[in-house]
Design an enzyme around this catalytic site. Sequence first.
Site, PDB file in Angstrom:
ATOM      1  N   ALA A 137       0.801  -1.205   0.045  1.00 40.12           N
ATOM      2  CA  ALA A 137      -0.159  -0.052   0.005  1.00 40.12           C
ATOM      3  C   ALA A 137       0.868   1.315   0.122  1.00 40.12           C
ATOM      4  O   ALA A 137       1.970   1.046   0.691  1.00 40.12           O
ATOM      5  CB  ALA A 137      -0.829  -0.070   1.229  1.00 40.12           C
ATOM      6  N   PRO A 138       0.298   2.262  -0.712  1.00 44.07           N
ATOM      7  CA  PRO A 138      -0.638   2.626  -1.471  1.00 44.07           C
ATOM      8  C   PRO A 138      -0.966   1.881  -2.799  1.00 44.07           C
ATOM      9  O   PRO A 138      -1.853   2.054  -3.535  1.00 44.07           O
ATOM     10  CB  PRO A 138      -1.123   4.147  -1.469  1.00 44.07           C
ATOM     11  CG  PRO A 138       0.290   4.625  -1.422  1.00 44.07           C
ATOM     12  CD  PRO A 138       1.396   3.650  -0.733  1.00 44.07           C
ATOM     13  N   CYS A 149      13.008   3.983   1.321  1.00 45.08           N
ATOM     14  CA  CYS A 149      13.165   5.596   0.960  1.00 45.08           C
ATOM     15  C   CYS A 149      13.925   6.212   2.098  1.00 45.08           C
ATOM     16  O   CYS A 149      13.826   7.352   2.457  1.00 45.08           O
ATOM     17  CB  CYS A 149      11.822   6.262   0.947  1.00 45.08           C
ATOM     18  SG  CYS A 149      10.825   5.972   2.245  1.00 45.08           S
TER      19      CYS A 149
HETATM   20  N1  SAM Z   1       5.314  -0.125  -1.794  1.00 49.78           N
HETATM   21  C1  SAM Z   1       4.507   0.768  -1.373  1.00 49.78           C
HETATM   22  C2  SAM Z   1       3.899   1.547  -2.568  1.00 49.78           C
HETATM   23  O1  SAM Z   1       5.093   1.736  -3.596  1.00 49.78           O
HETATM   24  O2  SAM Z   1       3.395   2.390  -2.882  1.00 49.78           O
HETATM   25  C3  SAM Z   1       4.889   1.679  -0.124  1.00 49.78           C
HETATM   26  C4  SAM Z   1       4.950   1.015   1.060  1.00 49.78           C
HETATM   27  S1  SAM Z   1       5.330   1.783   2.527  1.00 49.78           S
HETATM   28  C5  SAM Z   1       6.989   2.168   2.277  1.00 49.78           C
HETATM   29  C6  SAM Z   1       5.420   0.292   3.584  1.00 49.78           C
HETATM   30  C7  SAM Z   1       4.068  -0.260   3.887  1.00 49.78           C
HETATM   31  O3  SAM Z   1       4.222  -1.441   4.764  1.00 49.78           O
HETATM   32  C8  SAM Z   1       2.938   0.504   4.263  1.00 49.78           C
HETATM   33  O4  SAM Z   1       1.821   0.613   3.770  1.00 49.78           O
HETATM   34  C9  SAM Z   1       2.536  -0.266   5.674  1.00 49.78           C
HETATM   35  O5  SAM Z   1       1.520  -0.152   6.213  1.00 49.78           O
HETATM   36  C10 SAM Z   1       3.273  -1.642   5.546  1.00 49.78           C
HETATM   37  N2  SAM Z   1       3.492  -2.489   6.646  1.00 49.78           N
HETATM   38  C11 SAM Z   1       4.268  -2.309   7.663  1.00 49.78           C
HETATM   39  N3  SAM Z   1       4.561  -3.460   8.503  1.00 49.78           N
HETATM   40  C12 SAM Z   1       3.805  -4.177   7.920  1.00 49.78           C
HETATM   41  C13 SAM Z   1       3.759  -5.849   8.036  1.00 49.78           C
HETATM   42  N4  SAM Z   1       4.058  -6.295   9.331  1.00 49.78           N
HETATM   43  N5  SAM Z   1       3.318  -6.658   7.101  1.00 49.78           N
HETATM   44  C14 SAM Z   1       2.681  -5.922   5.882  1.00 49.78           C
HETATM   45  N6  SAM Z   1       2.603  -4.403   5.789  1.00 49.78           N
HETATM   46  C15 SAM Z   1       3.131  -3.825   6.781  1.00 49.78           C
END
Ligand code: SAM
Length: 393
Positions: free
Chosen positions: A211-212, A329
């Site tokens: 997400a997103p 990032c």
């Molecule tokens: N890859 C996404 C994009 O390009 O739009 C952005 C990802 S963002 C850096 C990190 C994501 O990891 C967040 O949406 C967060 O909700 C999720 N997240 C954090 N801990 C997690 C977990 N234990 N399992 C799955 N998702 C997790």
Amino acid sequence: MPADCISNMFCYDKGVLRELEQVYGGHGLRKFLEAIARPPTRYYIRVNVLRAEPLQLLDDMREKGLEVYSDEFLEEALWLPVRGPNNVRDTGCYVVVDKRAAESVMMGAHVYAPGVVRVDECAKPGAEVTVVSENGVLVANGVVEEGFSTALRVKRGLVVRNVRPLYSVPSLRDTEWSTRGLIYEQSISSMLVARVLDPEPGSIIVDMCAAPGGKTSHVYELVRGRARIIAIDHSASKTRRLRENLERLGHRGVEIIRMDARYADLELGKGVADYVVLDPPCTSLGVVPKIYDSKSLRDVRVSARYQRQFLRAAYGLLRSGGVLVYSTCTVTLSENEKNIRYAVEKLGFRVLEPPSTTRRFAKGIGFCSDCSIRVHPHVHGATGYFVAKLVKP
Ligand code: SAM
């Protein structure tokens, strides 16, 4: 100002500064800190190539009066120049907004109720106000909306219409290009991930922290929807946004799973994936623009440990010969090259060279310099990023 603050913008403790110095040296560190306070020089959008042809869309946008260009290397990427800093007038009548709101208002977003911290008495409907961040940066001039007091009471709706942001770039959010799913707003740094992955149609691809949906949707477009794509995120609200984004783009058939991806290999099975995208939470030190930020070495360590848990699950998910792209990032060695070293030495991954088209950015540092790319805010005028490519033998 607390002892660890190096300005009214950045409170990084000695441990974080040491991490940053290991990457940039003393001189580079100053340049880096200056650069992360500014937006990128180019505002990027990705064209959804399943719905629009990038050059046609470019012409259409130019005909509608936008100054827009094609990226030199990625044909799906278009960009608009970011202008500024503009002169924001101090009206003496303030609307104070939180960090998140300030960072988008400085780029032209309007002020909505959830981001408002304080409104001066003088801010009546129609009044010209100065929008200011909690650390005193003037981010925009705006006009107070008619229904602002109701918006504040119900914590929803427009409070100040932005008329002069610190930096300006045309807003594409409510345009037809966006609502019809022809474009996705995404930094060039983030676009590198799917390009480095370079997935084959017909494969099974797992995006562990999806997400997103920037990278999931880009991957979908690269395989033209002809792959089984599993997009995981643990947050309910973010999973909803992921679904909305994929629907808007018309990307059907992506399996969205809400779960803790650190255990994805136990849930989905060992060796099921041909490709894994791992873009875990990080300390976000490379994100631009920042109105202020505060991080300690503990944050870096906690984050790096958390990321290693995902790396272990990624190894479990991949079949032999399967490919992992790991990205963050942020810029610390602990969350990037040192995690890749862990993935190689402790988990058994092997490194792969990213495609030559992505080599206009910098190489990673020391270990894994040939298997990774770094984007530096002060060198490339873009979000600081790390992308590495690995294979499970
Ligand atoms: N890859 C996404 C994009 O390009 O739009 C952005 C990802 S963002 C850096 C990190 C994501 O990891 C967040 O949406 C967060 O909700 C999720 N997240 C954090 N801990 C997690 C977990 N234990 N399992 C799955 N998702 C997790």
